[in-house]
Design a protein around this motif. Structure first.
Motif, PDB file in Angstrom:
ATOM      1  N   TYR A 194       0.833  -1.207   0.000  1.00 26.99           N
ATOM      2  CA  TYR A 194       0.000   0.000   0.000  1.00 26.99           C
ATOM      3  C   TYR A 194       0.868   1.258   0.000  1.00 26.99           C
ATOM      4  N   GLU A 195       1.921   1.259   0.803  1.00 28.07           N
ATOM      5  CA  GLU A 195       2.822   2.422   0.853  1.00 28.07           C
ATOM      6  C   GLU A 195       3.464   2.664  -0.509  1.00 28.07           C
ATOM      7  N   ARG A 196       3.934   1.597  -1.154  1.00 29.02           N
ATOM      8  CA  ARG A 196       4.530   1.729  -2.491  1.00 29.02           C
ATOM      9  C   ARG A 196       3.493   2.213  -3.495  1.00 29.02           C
ATOM     10  N   ALA A 197       2.284   1.657  -3.427  1.00 28.23           N
ATOM     11  CA  ALA A 197       1.230   2.016  -4.379  1.00 28.23           C
ATOM     12  C   ALA A 197       0.793   3.464  -4.196  1.00 28.23           C
ATOM     13  N   SER A 198       0.653   3.890  -2.952  1.00 27.92           N
ATOM     14  CA  SER A 198       0.197   5.265  -2.722  1.00 27.92           C
ATOM     15  C   SER A 198       1.264   6.293  -3.078  1.00 27.92           C
ATOM     16  N   ALA A 199       2.502   5.855  -3.281  1.00 28.20           N
ATOM     17  CA  ALA A 199       3.560   6.762  -3.724  1.00 28.20           C
ATOM     18  C   ALA A 199       3.493   7.021  -5.231  1.00 28.20           C
ATOM     19  N   VAL A 200       2.889   6.109  -5.992  1.00 25.35           N
ATOM     20  CA  VAL A 200       2.839   6.287  -7.454  1.00 25.35           C
ATOM     21  C   VAL A 200       1.418   6.450  -8.003  1.00 25.35           C
ATOM     22  N   PHE A 201       0.413   6.165  -7.191  1.00 24.65           N
ATOM     23  CA  PHE A 201      -0.983   6.360  -7.579  1.00 24.65           C
ATOM     24  C   PHE A 201      -1.637   7.290  -6.578  1.00 24.65           C
ATOM     25  N   ASP A 202      -2.336   8.335  -7.067  1.00 24.16           N
ATOM     26  CA  ASP A 202      -3.111   9.126  -6.120  1.00 24.16           C
ATOM     27  C   ASP A 202      -4.298   8.285  -5.659  1.00 24.16           C
ATOM     28  N   GLU A 203      -5.021   8.759  -4.679  1.00 29.18           N
ATOM     29  CA  GLU A 203      -6.094   7.959  -4.091  1.00 29.18           C
ATOM     30  C   GLU A 203      -7.141   7.544  -5.130  1.00 29.18           C
ATOM     31  N   ASP A 204      -7.539   8.478  -6.006  1.00 28.25           N
ATOM     32  CA  ASP A 204      -8.540   8.153  -7.017  1.00 28.25           C
ATOM     33  C   ASP A 204      -8.048   7.054  -7.956  1.00 28.25           C
ATOM     34  N   ALA A 205      -6.795   7.139  -8.380  1.00 28.36           N
ATOM     35  CA  ALA A 205      -6.242   6.120  -9.278  1.00 28.36           C
ATOM     36  C   ALA A 205      -6.105   4.779  -8.561  1.00 28.36           C
ATOM     37  N   LEU A 206      -5.748   4.800  -7.283  1.00 29.96           N
ATOM     38  CA  LEU A 206      -5.627   3.550  -6.532  1.00 29.96           C
ATOM     39  C   LEU A 206      -6.996   2.893  -6.336  1.00 29.96           C
ATOM     40  N   VAL A 207      -8.008   3.697  -6.121  1.00 29.34           N
ATOM     41  CA  VAL A 207      -9.369   3.155  -6.042  1.00 29.34           C
ATOM     42  C   VAL A 207      -9.759   2.567  -7.394  1.00 29.34           C
ATOM     43  N   ASP A 208      -9.452   3.272  -8.484  1.00 28.71           N
ATOM     44  CA  ASP A 208      -9.758   2.736  -9.817  1.00 28.71           C
ATOM     45  C   ASP A 208      -9.010   1.428 -10.073  1.00 28.71           C
ATOM     46  N   LEU A 209      -7.751   1.368  -9.679  1.00 28.27           N
ATOM     47  CA  LEU A 209      -6.978   0.134  -9.834  1.00 28.27           C
ATOM     48  C   LEU A 209      -7.624  -1.001  -9.042  1.00 28.27           C
ATOM     49  N   THR A 210      -8.036  -0.707  -7.834  1.00 31.37           N
ATOM     50  CA  THR A 210      -8.699  -1.716  -6.998  1.00 31.37           C
ATOM     51  C   THR A 210      -9.997  -2.178  -7.650  1.00 31.37           C
ATOM     52  N   LEU A 211     -10.788  -1.254  -8.141  1.00 33.06           N
ATOM     53  CA  LEU A 211     -12.055  -1.612  -8.787  1.00 33.06           C
ATOM     54  C   LEU A 211     -11.827  -2.383 -10.083  1.00 33.06           C
ATOM     55  N   LEU A 212     -10.751  -2.058 -10.802  1.00 34.62           N
ATOM     56  CA  LEU A 212     -10.397  -2.812 -12.005  1.00 34.62           C
ATOM     57  C   LEU A 212     -10.126  -4.272 -11.650  1.00 34.62           C
ATOM     58  N   VAL A 213      -9.381  -4.492 -10.573  1.00 32.28           N
ATOM     59  CA  VAL A 213      -9.067  -5.853 -10.131  1.00 32.28           C
ATOM     60  C   VAL A 213     -10.340  -6.562  -9.651  1.00 32.28           C
ATOM     61  N   VAL A 214     -11.176  -5.864  -8.923  1.00 29.72           N
ATOM     62  CA  VAL A 214     -12.442  -6.450  -8.464  1.00 29.72           C
ATOM     63  C   VAL A 214     -13.289  -6.857  -9.671  1.00 29.72           C
ATOM     64  N   ALA A 215     -13.395  -5.973 -10.650  1.00 31.62           N
ATOM     65  CA  ALA A 215     -14.226  -6.254 -11.822  1.00 31.62           C
ATOM     66  C   ALA A 215     -13.701  -7.446 -12.618  1.00 31.62           C
ATOM     67  N   ILE A 216     -12.399  -7.496 -12.892  1.00 28.89           N
ATOM     68  CA  ILE A 216     -11.890  -8.608 -13.703  1.00 28.89           C
ATOM     69  C   ILE A 216     -11.977  -9.915 -12.933  1.00 28.89           C
ATOM     70  N   ASN A 217     -11.812  -9.887 -11.618  1.00 34.74           N
ATOM     71  CA  ASN A 217     -12.025 -11.112 -10.847  1.00 34.74           C
ATOM     72  C   ASN A 217     -13.469 -11.585 -10.997  1.00 34.74           C
ATOM     73  N   GLY A 218     -14.413 -10.672 -10.997  1.00 35.04           N
ATOM     74  CA  GLY A 218     -15.812 -11.029 -11.210  1.00 35.04           C
ATOM     75  C   GLY A 218     -16.042 -11.624 -12.591  1.00 35.04           C
ATOM     76  N   TRP A 219     -15.518 -10.956 -13.627  1.00 31.09           N
ATOM     77  CA  TRP A 219     -15.671 -11.464 -14.993  1.00 31.09           C
ATOM     78  C   TRP A 219     -15.001 -12.828 -15.154  1.00 31.09           C
ATOM     79  N   ASN A 220     -13.810 -12.981 -14.564  1.00 29.44           N
ATOM     80  CA  ASN A 220     -13.125 -14.282 -14.642  1.00 29.44           C
ATOM     81  C   ASN A 220     -13.993 -15.380 -14.048  1.00 29.44           C
ATOM     82  N   ARG A 221     -14.548 -15.123 -12.905  1.00 26.82           N
ATOM     83  CA  ARG A 221     -15.338 -16.142 -12.226  1.00 26.82           C
ATOM     84  C   ARG A 221     -16.618 -16.476 -12.992  1.00 26.82           C
ATOM     85  N   ILE A 222     -17.246 -15.464 -13.583  1.00 30.96           N
ATOM     86  CA  ILE A 222     -18.441 -15.719 -14.402  1.00 30.96           C
ATOM     87  C   ILE A 222     -18.074 -16.560 -15.616  1.00 30.96           C
ATOM     88  N   ASN A 223     -17.006 -16.180 -16.310  1.00 27.10           N
ATOM     89  CA  ASN A 223     -16.611 -16.913 -17.516  1.00 27.10           C
ATOM     90  C   ASN A 223     -16.135 -18.328 -17.209  1.00 27.10           C
TER      91      ASN A 223
END
Length: 154
Positions: A107-136
């Motif tokens: 988290y410390e490394r990530a917050s140094a290169v991603f602002d909070e909004d981008a880190l939330v988007d990255l997290t949501l991207l991972v959540v979404a693809i995990n969902g799509w993977n599981r459905i497929n």
């Protein structure tokens, strides 16, 4: 073959699709970084359908074959930027949750290169693809037939 039709149940998938589109179109994460994350999570989850889709979309977004081929061993090469490496590590920890959490060190490394909004988007991207993977994977959708939409290929 297929266990169930995703097209038949498409209305139920609208919230996941809307989440995916919002993150993709949010402008906080570079298209190639998004595709690398989508590919890596799909590799971990063994989703052939998503690997087929995102490898083609990644190439359409300008990603190189070499970087796609080396993605499973991204730690062993210098082909990925620090931002990409941190995004891949974040995606892996969030997907695998081996210890039940994403580490404070990451988290410390990530917050140094991603602002909070981008880190939330990255997290949501991972959540979404995990969902799509599981459905497929549950539907047994097979890979190999995805066509890049003309808008992405242009």
């Amino acid at each position: 073959m297929h266990r169930f039709s995703m097209a038949k149940h498409y209305p139920a998938m609208q919230p996941l699709l809307a989440l995916s589109m919002q993150v993709h179109d949010g402008g906080r994460l570079e298209p190639t970084l998004q595709q690398l994350v989508l590919m890596r999570v799909s590799q971990i989850n063994g989703c052939a359908y998503c690997l087929d889709m995102h490898s083609k979309d990644a190439r359409a977004a300008g990603e190189t074959e070499q970087r796609l081929h080396l993605l499973p061993a991204w730690r062993e090469t210098t082909l990925y930027s620090e931002r990409e490496q941190i995004a891949l590590a974040w995606a892996e920890e969030l997907t695998e949750l081996a210890h039940g959490a994403v580490s404070d060190a990451l988290y410390e490394r990530a917050s140094a290169v991603f602002d909070e909004d981008a880190l939330v988007d990255l997290t949501l991207l991972v959540v979404a693809i995990n969902g799509w993977n599981r459905i497929n994977v549950a539907a047994r959708n097979i890979g190999g037939h995805y066509q890049v939409p003309k808008a992405k290929a242009a």
